[in-house]
Design an enzyme around this catalytic site. Structure first.
Site, short mmCIF file in Angstrom:
data_model
loop_
_atom_site.label_atom_id
_atom_site.label_comp_id
_atom_site.label_asym_id
_atom_site.label_seq_id
_atom_site.Cartn_x
_atom_site.Cartn_y
_atom_site.Cartn_z
N GLU A 129 -4.19 -5.54 -5.59
CA GLU A 129 -4.72 -6.90 -5.42
C GLU A 129 -5.04 -7.55 -6.77
OE1 GLU A 129 -4.52 -8.18 -2.63
OE2 GLU A 129 -4.98 -6.77 -1.01
N GLN A 175 -1.21 -15.34 -2.54
CA GLN A 175 -2.42 -15.02 -1.79
C GLN A 175 -3.65 -14.98 -2.69
OE1 GLN A 175 -1.98 -12.13 1.60
NE2 GLN A 175 -0.04 -11.62 0.61
N ARG A 195 -0.75 -13.95 8.71
CA ARG A 195 -1.55 -12.98 9.49
C ARG A 195 -0.92 -12.73 10.86
NH1 ARG A 195 -2.65 -10.67 5.85
NH2 ARG A 195 -1.40 -12.22 4.78
N THR A 249 0.84 -1.20 0.00
CA THR A 249 0.00 0.00 0.00
C THR A 249 0.87 1.25 0.00
OG1 THR A 249 -1.78 -1.15 1.18
CG2 THR A 249 -1.79 1.25 1.24
#
Length: 655
Positions: free
Chosen positions: A225, A255, A603, A34
């Site tokens: 993404e 992912q 995560r 990001t």
């Protein structure tokens, strides 16, 4: 000018400072993708690219708003001219301008999932198909079949055969429903979410001037993404970037976990094939997890053949090794996880910094019971979203009529709110409305209250009074929020009092809706945004809920993507559960399940636990031995030294 080298690591800086052309950025988990996108946009604008010539495509409007806000802060400029948002948001903007070339009016209505289901129900009823079959799919299933076929460019027969084989006897009927559904949407000047993509692609393919306008406009196309895009979205991006060929796609092939939604893994994997001159960059510096967790993450994905090789490298110092915890049964698994959560809490970890992840929702059942018994607050990432609540949809239906008075679904929803108005009466009133060229003139006339039986005259008079008031307000240019308040005050509050027990809470929701509407310059813009918000991905809902810091998070791995917690428990790490047995039957299923496992591992920031019951006696088949997941076994065999373990083991007896 910004000093980019001061804010970016060498990998990020290389991407941000690249000249242009096709660029594929493989951004590993926790690698700052990001930040890289934000600084890339800032760099383009600082180098002289006008904001309106930059397109930033994201999967949530929240992500786009966050990125643009940070660019605005960095450069201290107004970036409202920059195109940023979801693919559906971008499609909506283009179709509002050029949809007429495809036969749509500018005021077309966007159908959310519930609206689509209702229209499909109407098609089923019109065709009288349910009565001809002993077993026939409900409208939601029919819509899912049509939607999945649209997003993957597969035929109805292919979708049904592969995903719903028990409805193979209905393939011809579903095809008939699909044809009528498409016809009705056009007749009623409506589009569903799939149309916002399909029709934009059709527009760009069939009208070269339109494609040339937008591809010439956007000097740079940036995509977040990218591994989650479907074939339609990839086609749209290719056309929008076809003139300048400055397309930068950012994502992580490891992912890619949303094939069930129509995402196409080959988009990212074959990007260098589609753009033979593409530069490939890799972001491999991880800021999230400890070296021990990253060591396991890197080893967990190596058995996938189709991937861009990368090695996540830690910035953080040494931490605690992941822990493998085999337990006697599912109840002991729930007991262990609950007890360990309490221990972490007493040691200073906030409950909101703890997550329990699983492959399927039912895997959490026993844990929910145990957490409840112990009084440990938890949050399940599911439920009805704000804009899909019945009372919100009721109020917005009044607004939809102001924008498109031929919106049949909005009329029928509103009519059924009033006493004694059922389906038959609603159909009769709608037929009265639809036969007039100016619906509101007919509705506001003296004949409207008498267009149905006498038993509903009072209800229609009440509706007429409300519509008279809000139509006048709308034509006078009154703010949308004031119109919403008027709907509430003109009878809807009374309707709620007769229908719901929590009237106060629902009224507060409507007041908040009115407040939210003030952010938009027009009713059209407000309704377009509402429709897009109701199609928001689960992933965005979970991100919004992440601010709640006083509850343990229970969620599926799919819902967890993009998030992070200090401590993560991955439960049911047993063969047949993770990977899920039915997923292994699908083409590419094992690779995607392994990517899910990788997503779950990445995560965790500080502590990671792999748990599973050794015996399963809850499925009605007696005691069944559950071997550990093949992914755990792969981890152990991936080490050169057999005596070296990738994780510590928590001995059951110690617990």
């Amino acid at each position: 000018m910004l000093d980019y080298s001061e804010h970016l690591n060498p990998e990020q800086l290389e991407v941000v400072m690249a000249v242009g052309g096709p660029m594929l950025v493989i951004a590993g988990a926790g690698s700052g993708k990001t930040r890289t996108l934000i600084y890339r946009v800032a760099r383009l604008i600082e180098s002289g690219v006008a904001p309106e010539r930059v397109l930033l495509a994201t999967f949530t409007n929240k992500a786009a708003r966050t990125m643009l806000s940070r660019v605005e802060t960095l450069l201290d400029i107004d970036v409202k001219r920059l195109w940023g948002g979801t693919f559906h948001h971008i499609g909506n903007r283009i179709l509002r301008k050029y949809g007429h070339l495809l036969g749509y009016e500018r005021s077309f209505t966007i159908l959310d999932q519930e609206d689509s289901g209702q229209l499909i129900n109407a098609c089923i009823a019109e065709l009288k198909l349910e009565a001809t079959r002993d077993k026939f799919p409900k409208s939601k299933i029919v819509h899912d079949i049509i939607s999945y076929g649209a997003n993957t460019q597969a035929t109805i027969a292919h979708v049904v055969t592969g995903r719903y084989p028990y409805f193979c006897h209905c393939i011809d009927d579903i095809c008939t429903i699909d044809r009528l559904y498409q016809e009705r949407k056009r007749e009623l000047n409506m589009m569903d979410f799939d149309d916002l993509l399909l029709q934009v692609r059709a527009l760009l393919v069939n009208f070269p001037d339109v494609k040339d306008e937008y591809s010439g406009r956007f000097m740079h196309v940036l995509v977040d993404e990218y591994q989650d895009t479907n074939i339609i979205q990839a086609d749209i991006l290719d056309m929008l970037a076809s003139h300048h060929r400055n397309i930068m796609v950012v994502g992580d092939d490891s992912q890619s976990i949303y094939s069930f939604r129509g995402a196409d893994f080959s988009n990212i994997f074959r990007f260098p094939e589609r753009y033979s001159d593409a530069q490939v960059f890799k972001l491999e510096t991880n800021y999230r997890s400890t070296p021990e967790i990253l060591h396991v993450a890197n080893r967990s994905i190596i058995n996938n053949e189709k991937q861009f090789q990368k090695e996540l490298r830690p910035v953080r110092q040494q931490g605690i090794r992941p822990v493998y915890v085999p337990l006697r049964n599912v109840m002991q698994q729930a007991d262990f996880v609950s007890q360990r959560i309490l221990e972490l809490f007493y040691d200073g970890t906030a409950l909101g910094d703890i997550a329990v992840l699983y492959r399927a929702h039912y895997h959490s059942m026993e844990l929910q019971m145990e957490l409840t018994r112990r009084g440990i607050p938890f949050e399940i990432r599911s439920g009805i979203r704000f804009f899909e609540q019945a009372h919100i949809k009721d109020v917005t239906s009044f607004l939809k009529l102001l924008q498109n008075p031929f919106d049949e679904l909005a009329w029928k929803r509103i009519l059924k709110l009033y006493k004694r108005v059922g389906k038959a009466t609603a159909d009769k009133v709608w037929n009265f409305v639809a036969q007039h060229a100016e619906p509101f003139e007919a509705v506001l006339s003296d004949t409207f209250p008498r267009c149905a039986s006498k038993s509903v005259t009072s209800a229609l008079t009440q509706l007429q009074d409300t519509l008279h008031t809000i139509v006048s307000l709308y034509r006078d240019g009154v703010a949308t929020g004031d119109i919403i308040q008027t709907v509430l005050d003109s009878g809807y509050r009374d309707i709620m009092q007769e229908k719901y027990s929590d009237v106060g809470t629902r009224e507060e929701d409507i007041v908040q809706l009115a407040t939210f509407s003030a952010k938009f310059d027009s009713l059209e813009g407000f309704l377009s945004e509402l429709a897009l918000l109701t199609g928001i991905t689960e992933n965005e809902t979970t991100r919004a809920a992440h601010d709640n810091r006083d509850r343990v998070v229970l969620g599926s791995i799919h819902q967890a993507k993009g998030l992070e917690w200090s401590a993560v428990f991955i439960i049911w790490c047993a063969e047949g559960m993770l990977p899920l047995a039915r997923a292994l039957k699908e083409e590419g299923g094992e690779d995607e399940e392994r990517r899910l496992f990788y997503v779950a591992i990445t995560r965790a920031m500080d502590q990671l636990y792999f748990c599973h019951p050794l015996m399963d006696y809850t499925r009605g088949t007696g005691n069944t031995v559950l071997p550990p997941s093949r992914f755990l076994r792969e981890l152990e065999t991936s080490y050169m030294n057999p005596e070296e373990r990738p994780f510590d083991q928590w001995v059951v007896d110690d617990f």
